[in-house]
Scaffold this active site. Structure first.
Site, PDB file in Angstrom:
ATOM      1  N   LYS A   1       1.284  -1.358   0.316  1.00 50.34           N
ATOM      2  CA  LYS A   1      -0.253  -0.020   0.070  1.00 50.34           C
ATOM      3  C   LYS A   1       1.155   1.285  -0.422  1.00 50.34           C
ATOM      4  O   LYS A   1       1.869   1.062  -0.066  1.00 50.34           O
ATOM      5  CB  LYS A   1      -1.095   0.111   1.379  1.00 50.34           C
ATOM      6  CG  LYS A   1      -2.510   0.762   0.864  1.00 50.34           C
ATOM      7  CD  LYS A   1      -3.561  -0.195  -0.293  1.00 50.34           C
ATOM      8  CE  LYS A   1      -4.657   1.237   0.105  1.00 50.34           C
ATOM      9  NZ  LYS A   1      -6.142   0.091  -0.255  1.00 50.34           N
TER      10      LYS A   1
ATOM     11  N   ASP B   1      -6.899   4.246  -5.142  1.00 52.49           N
ATOM     12  CA  ASP B   1      -7.555   3.803  -3.190  1.00 52.49           C
ATOM     13  C   ASP B   1      -8.375   5.699  -2.849  1.00 52.49           C
ATOM     14  O   ASP B   1      -8.593   6.448  -3.788  1.00 52.49           O
ATOM     15  CB  ASP B   1      -6.597   3.879  -2.531  1.00 52.49           C
ATOM     16  CG  ASP B   1      -7.223   3.393  -0.568  1.00 52.49           C
ATOM     17  OD1 ASP B   1      -7.796   2.075  -0.868  1.00 52.49           O
ATOM     18  OD2 ASP B   1      -6.934   4.088   0.208  1.00 52.49           O
TER      19      ASP B   1
HETATM   20  P1  NDP Z   1     -12.830   8.011  -2.395  1.00 50.70           P
HETATM   21  O1  NDP Z   1     -12.471   8.891  -2.570  1.00 50.70           O
HETATM   22  O2  NDP Z   1     -13.386   7.779  -3.472  1.00 50.70           O
HETATM   23  O3  NDP Z   1     -14.141   8.124  -1.526  1.00 50.70           O
HETATM   24  C1  NDP Z   1     -14.336   7.837  -0.208  1.00 50.70           C
HETATM   25  C2  NDP Z   1     -15.512   8.392   0.212  1.00 50.70           C
HETATM   26  O4  NDP Z   1     -15.394   8.058   1.676  1.00 50.70           O
HETATM   27  C3  NDP Z   1     -15.563   9.723   0.044  1.00 50.70           C
HETATM   28  O5  NDP Z   1     -17.446   9.917  -0.128  1.00 50.70           O
HETATM   29  C4  NDP Z   1     -15.319  10.308   1.040  1.00 50.70           C
HETATM   30  O6  NDP Z   1     -16.179  11.693   1.509  1.00 50.70           O
HETATM   31  C5  NDP Z   1     -15.332   9.743   2.315  1.00 50.70           C
HETATM   32  N1  NDP Z   1     -14.995   9.490   3.523  1.00 50.70           N
HETATM   33  C6  NDP Z   1     -13.572   9.466   3.547  1.00 50.70           C
HETATM   34  N2  NDP Z   1     -13.088   9.755   5.085  1.00 50.70           N
HETATM   35  C7  NDP Z   1     -14.041   9.680   5.436  1.00 50.70           C
HETATM   36  C8  NDP Z   1     -13.944  10.162   6.577  1.00 50.70           C
HETATM   37  N3  NDP Z   1     -13.153   9.553   7.695  1.00 50.70           N
HETATM   38  N4  NDP Z   1     -15.949  10.591   7.497  1.00 50.70           N
HETATM   39  C9  NDP Z   1     -16.514  10.283   6.401  1.00 50.70           C
HETATM   40  N5  NDP Z   1     -16.508  10.037   5.570  1.00 50.70           N
HETATM   41  C10 NDP Z   1     -15.073  10.005   4.495  1.00 50.70           C
HETATM   42  O7  NDP Z   1     -12.267   5.978  -2.240  1.00 50.70           O
HETATM   43  P2  NDP Z   1     -12.851   4.828  -2.058  1.00 50.70           P
HETATM   44  O8  NDP Z   1     -14.353   4.814  -2.707  1.00 50.70           O
HETATM   45  O9  NDP Z   1     -11.990   3.915  -3.440  1.00 50.70           O
HETATM   46  O10 NDP Z   1     -12.494   4.309  -0.926  1.00 50.70           O
HETATM   47  C11 NDP Z   1     -13.577   4.093   0.569  1.00 50.70           C
HETATM   48  C12 NDP Z   1     -13.004   2.584   1.113  1.00 50.70           C
HETATM   49  O11 NDP Z   1     -12.989   1.439   0.706  1.00 50.70           O
HETATM   50  C13 NDP Z   1     -11.300   2.385   2.057  1.00 50.70           C
HETATM   51  O12 NDP Z   1     -11.898   2.764   3.298  1.00 50.70           O
HETATM   52  C14 NDP Z   1     -10.701   2.126   1.120  1.00 50.70           C
HETATM   53  O13 NDP Z   1      -9.235   1.616   1.144  1.00 50.70           O
HETATM   54  C15 NDP Z   1     -11.448   1.002   0.253  1.00 50.70           C
HETATM   55  N6  NDP Z   1     -11.350   0.057  -0.674  1.00 50.70           N
HETATM   56  C16 NDP Z   1     -11.078   0.656  -2.229  1.00 50.70           C
HETATM   57  C17 NDP Z   1     -11.269   0.117  -3.116  1.00 50.70           C
HETATM   58  C18 NDP Z   1     -10.769   0.247  -4.803  1.00 50.70           C
HETATM   59  O14 NDP Z   1     -11.667  -0.360  -5.279  1.00 50.70           O
HETATM   60  N7  NDP Z   1     -11.185   1.522  -4.451  1.00 50.70           N
HETATM   61  C19 NDP Z   1     -11.148  -1.561  -2.882  1.00 50.70           C
HETATM   62  C20 NDP Z   1     -11.033  -1.924  -1.812  1.00 50.70           C
HETATM   63  C21 NDP Z   1     -10.850  -1.279  -0.635  1.00 50.70           C
HETATM   64  P3  NDP Z   1     -14.930  13.000   1.389  1.00 50.70           P
HETATM   65  O15 NDP Z   1     -14.921  13.604  -0.200  1.00 50.70           O
HETATM   66  O16 NDP Z   1     -15.514  14.179   1.327  1.00 50.70           O
HETATM   67  O17 NDP Z   1     -13.246  12.285   1.802  1.00 50.70           O
END
Ligand code: NDP
Length: 451
Positions: free
Chosen positions: A125, A165
């Site tokens: 990572k 991510d």
């Molecule tokens: P994105 O950046 O596309 O989206 C993240 C979302 O979560 C945004 O809406 C963000 O809001 C919100 N968010 C982040 N931090 C917080 C917080 N502290 N409180 C509330 N909302 C929050 O990321 P992903 O969708 O790709 O990833 C989301 C999760 O999934 C992570 O844990 C990642 O590690 C996991 N994951 C992702 C994969 C992938 O293929 N993308 C694969 C496997 C796991 P804001 O815009 O305000 O920051």
């Protein structure tokens, strides 16, 4: 004291300043206890001690110039955790909270997750404390180029293959890959999550969210249930949340919540297909905030509250919870509220979104609970399929990739249940996922001798 407790205590002392990493180690190691008796060879060769230590950790300076001409400095990370079963593989996260503890926990989890996919991928990572929010496209591009100027020497199609991510989507992957290609003068599968025009795979953007929905469908089927008509709470509004929402809708569920780091929206009527199209435009084209959804549709908006706070405070009933935002978003209090409000299934789209105390509450109340390393593995599995297509120099159709994804999620589901049963924890997805993921990596490490 058992070898497992010794390892947990050693990490507790050695990495006292890394709470997320210590949490991930404790969560995995405690479920591995039943493997100790069956595999004395892992004890004598110190596999348990070795598997919690990354192969290497790279930390570097990222100087770049903002739109005002001022020099900015961020910190970059790549933790290459374990390549026993394949080249290092794992995403890049750009978020101000990024530090060594978070990248280490993600790399550790990734090692077991990648093993579960059945594809030959090791765990890694990386990322930076850079915040893409509020930056211009040019600033994001200059940052990505500065990041790649150091990262390039550590990665390679057969060495280490990063992906996206939090904060790293197709725009960022495009800038990183474009710069890598420029300085290396080669067009190889060194990154996944690429655009379709330059080596990306169909279904990769959808894969984590779709895979999550496929996994829940299989979990519910074990109890003769399905998603149709179920009320579903999703957190986040990014890549994983968006496509989990789309697939849950297709399977007949009603999703009523989303959030970002500023607000939560609750739409009791359900975020249906038409509203999904608006959401995709809002988040991916305009890079807007989720509270704008409540100006467009009749939804409640709660500023500075998580989905789980709102469910607890308003007593909202949900059947299924899909945390898809970030680590430790569900604590014990909110886990208990979910149980009290009738939630019977929790599947993690995010990595480690439930605290250890929250997981215990789910398990004590017989909630169908799936850890992220199983439930969200569809993303990296499809990244593995992107690597295969890049090596073969061809592209599979949408249907082909989707059916492979579906089959991989079914296999992971089966692996979890089989390993749980074989090691005396029938029906426990957490124990099953950890043991199944661990065994393959441990056996490969054993085969290599002491290296
Ligand atoms: P994105 O950046 O596309 O989206 C993240 C979302 O979560 C945004 O809406 C963000 O809001 C919100 N968010 C982040 N931090 C917080 C917080 N502290 N409180 C509330 N909302 C929050 O990321 P992903 O969708 O790709 O990833 C989301 C999760 O999934 C992570 O844990 C990642 O590690 C996991 N994951 C992702 C994969 C992938 O293929 N993308 C694969 C496997 C796991 P804001 O815009 O305000 O920051």
């Amino acid at each position: 004291m058992s070898i497992i407790q010794e390892v947990i205590e050693k990490i507790g002392r050695q990495d006292a300043d890394q709470p997320e990493f210590r949490q991930a180690v404790k969560e995995v190691m405690e479920t591995l206890e039943p493997t100790v008796k069956k595999h004395p060879e892992f004890v004598t060769t110190k596999i348990y001690e070795r598997i919690v230590e990354p192969d290497r950790m790279i930390i570097f300076r990222i100087p770049w110039v903002d739109d005002k001409g001022e020099v900015q400095v961020n910190r970059g990370f790549r933790v290459q955790f374990n390549n026993a079963i394949g080249p290092y593989k794992g995403g890049l996260r750009f978020h101000p909270s990024v530090n060594l503890s978070i990248i280490k926990f993600l790399g550790f989890e990734q090692t077991f997750k990648n093993s579960l996919t059945t594809l030959p991928m090791g765990g890694a990572k990386g990322g930076s404390d850079f915040d893409p929010k509020g930056k211009s496209d040019n600033e994001v591009m200059r940052f990505c180029q500065a990041f790649t100027r150091e990262l390039f020497r550590h990665i390679g199609a057969d060495t280490d293959v990063p992906a996206g991510d939090i904060g790293v989507g197709q725009r960022e992957v495009g800038y990183i890959y474009g710069y890598y290609k420029k300085i290396m003068n080669e067009h190889t599968g060194v990154l996944t999550g690429k655009g379709l025009e330059y080596g990306g795979s169909l279904i990769r953007p959808e894969a984590t969210g779709y895979g999550l929905a496929y996994f829940i469908a299989d979990m519910l089927a074990t109890q003769g249930k399905n998603i149709k008509g179920k009320v579903v709470a999703i957190s986040g509004a990014g890549n994983v949340a968006q496509y989990a929402l789309e697939k849950v809708n297709q399977l007949g569920g009603r999703v009523i919540t989303l959030c970002d780091s500023n607000a939560t929206i609750v739409d009791e009527e359900g975020i249906c297909t038409e509203k999904f199209a608006y959401l995709m435009d809002l988040k991916n084209v305009h890079r807007g905030r989720i509270k704008e959804y409540a100006n467009q549709y009749p939804a409640e908006c709660y500023e500075s509250k998580s989905v789980w706070d709102v469910i607890r405070e308003k007593g909202i009933k949900v059947d299924i919870a899909l945390p898809c935002a970030t680590q430790n978003e569900i604590d014990a209090q909110n886990a208990q509220a979910l149980v009290n409000n009738g939630c019977f299934c929790v599947a993690e789209g995010a990595n480690m979104p439930s605290t250890l105390e929250a997981i215990k509450i789910f398990q004590d109340h017989n909630v169908l609970y799936a850890p992220g390393k199983a439930a969200n593995a569809g993303g990296v599995a499809t990244s593995g399929l992107e690597m295969t297509q890049n090596s073969l120099k061809l592209s599979w159709s949408r249907e082909e990739v989707d059916s492979r994804l579906l089959q991989i999620m079914k296999n992971i589901h089966r692996e979890c249940l089989d390993a749980a049963e074989a090691y005396g924890a029938k029906g426990n997805y957490l124990t099953g996922a950890n043991i199944a993921g661990f065994l393959k990596v441990a056996k490969a490490m054993l085969a290599y001798g002491i290296v």
